[in-house]
Write an enzyme that holds these catalytic residues in place. Structure first.
Site, mmCIF file in Angstrom:
data_model
loop_
_atom_site.group_PDB
_atom_site.id
_atom_site.type_symbol
_atom_site.label_atom_id
_atom_site.label_comp_id
_atom_site.label_asym_id
_atom_site.label_seq_id
_atom_site.Cartn_x
_atom_site.Cartn_y
_atom_site.Cartn_z
ATOM 1 N N SER A 1 0.823 -1.210 0.000
ATOM 2 C CA SER A 1 0.000 0.000 0.000
ATOM 3 C C SER A 1 0.859 1.263 0.000
ATOM 4 O O SER A 1 1.985 1.271 0.488
ATOM 5 C CB SER A 1 -0.922 0.022 1.219
HETATM 6 N N1 SAH Z 1 -0.733 -4.240 3.812
HETATM 7 C C1 SAH Z 1 -0.214 -4.930 2.670
HETATM 8 C C2 SAH Z 1 -1.237 -4.889 1.581
HETATM 9 C C3 SAH Z 1 -1.128 -5.988 0.634
HETATM 10 S S1 SAH Z 1 -2.343 -5.974 -0.654
HETATM 11 C C4 SAH Z 1 1.074 -4.249 2.227
HETATM 12 O O1 SAH Z 1 1.143 -3.042 2.343
HETATM 13 O O2 SAH Z 1 1.961 -4.936 1.717
HETATM 14 C C5 SAH Z 1 -3.637 -6.884 0.067
HETATM 15 C C6 SAH Z 1 -3.337 -8.299 0.455
HETATM 16 O O3 SAH Z 1 -4.554 -8.893 0.867
HETATM 17 C C7 SAH Z 1 -2.798 -9.178 -0.665
HETATM 18 O O4 SAH Z 1 -1.580 -9.718 -0.287
HETATM 19 C C8 SAH Z 1 -3.867 -10.263 -0.819
HETATM 20 O O5 SAH Z 1 -3.345 -11.531 -1.144
HETATM 21 C C9 SAH Z 1 -4.505 -10.256 0.539
HETATM 22 N N2 SAH Z 1 -5.857 -10.801 0.628
HETATM 23 C C10 SAH Z 1 -6.892 -10.659 -0.235
HETATM 24 N N3 SAH Z 1 -7.966 -11.307 0.217
HETATM 25 C C11 SAH Z 1 -7.619 -11.884 1.406
HETATM 26 C C12 SAH Z 1 -8.288 -12.690 2.352
HETATM 27 N N4 SAH Z 1 -9.568 -13.062 2.216
HETATM 28 N N5 SAH Z 1 -7.621 -13.106 3.439
HETATM 29 C C13 SAH Z 1 -6.318 -12.764 3.624
HETATM 30 N N6 SAH Z 1 -5.627 -11.998 2.760
HETATM 31 C C14 SAH Z 1 -6.263 -11.561 1.659
#
Ligand code: SAH
Length: 215
Positions: free
Chosen positions: A61
């Protein structure tokens, strides 16, 4: 390469200048080496004002969004927090500096594994990571004083409301797969929830039982 200056500039120009005033959040973002959470080829972009790819069609993010969401939880230090979407582990690292314990769920095993490794390297030891569908929360660790969802949801999964402590806050993007509104819900009482709309945002989809259908 020393990224200290780039990080300081990021905090001043993208976070403080845009109105995030929680001193503890500012300190955490000044301390955590964001460049370690992206691949080597992207490290020089790590302190830019944008989300970046982390593989598996996912993103780390934007720093400002991490700051806004973290500040919205109004953390004091003694909380147990649930995070959905570990991704790179960067948001997890910020939270781990600010609370007692972070419970983080990631559905993609390789990302969870990579995040675990970096958090261990940084000796951030108050983090539990679970691989699985985070749309159902983490029942046996509930209730949580805060829940932060880093992926866009079609609506508010009931389990998050159920697993929120009274006085706790849930921050999540709600909308369609292209754009969402960042929503904060505060649990005022057993059946009393207050909802605020914070700002427009764009996140990758929350995929699971209570989210979008995945492939
Ligand atoms: N806070 C993280 C954001 C990653 S993007 C950062 O800054 O790196 C969002 C993440 O949510 C992705 O890695 C995706 O695989 C995960 N995601 C999507 N649906 C999900 C779910 N139901 N349970 C767990 N993770 C999920």
């Amino acid at each position: 390469m020393d990224y200290t200056i780039a990080r300081r500039r990021m905090v001043e120009q993208q976070i403080v200048a845009r109105g995030v005033s929680d001193q503890r959040v500012i300190e955490a973002m000044s301390a955590v080496p964001r460049h370690l959470f992206v691949e080597a080829g992207l490290q020089s972009h790590a302190y830019g004002d944008a989300a970046l790819p982390i593989g598996e069609k996912q993103t780390i993010s934007q720093p400002y969004m991490v700051a806004v969401m973290t500040a919205a939880l109004e953390l004091q230090g003694s909380e147990r927090i649930l995070e959905i979407g570990t991704g790179s582990g960067y948001q997890t690292a910020i939270l781990s500096k600010l609370v007692k314990r972070v419970y983080s769920i990631e559905r993609i095993a390789v990302l969870a594994g990579r995040a675990r490794k970096i958090l261990d390297q940084l000796q951030l030891s108050n983090v539990n990571i679970k691989i699985g569908d985070g749309t159902v929360g983490w029942e046996n660790q509930a209730p949580f004083s805060g829940i932060l969802v880093a992926a866009g949801s079609p609506d508010v999964p009931q389990k998050y409301l159920d697993q929120l402590d009274i006085g706790g806050r849930l921050v999540l993007p709600v909308g369609d797969q292209k754009q969402q509104i960042l929503v904060r819900i505060t649990r005022k009482g057993k059946d009393h929830f207050e909802q605020e709309q914070m700002m427009g945002c764009r996140f990758v989809p929350l995929i699971g039982e209570q989210g979008w259908q995945g492939s």
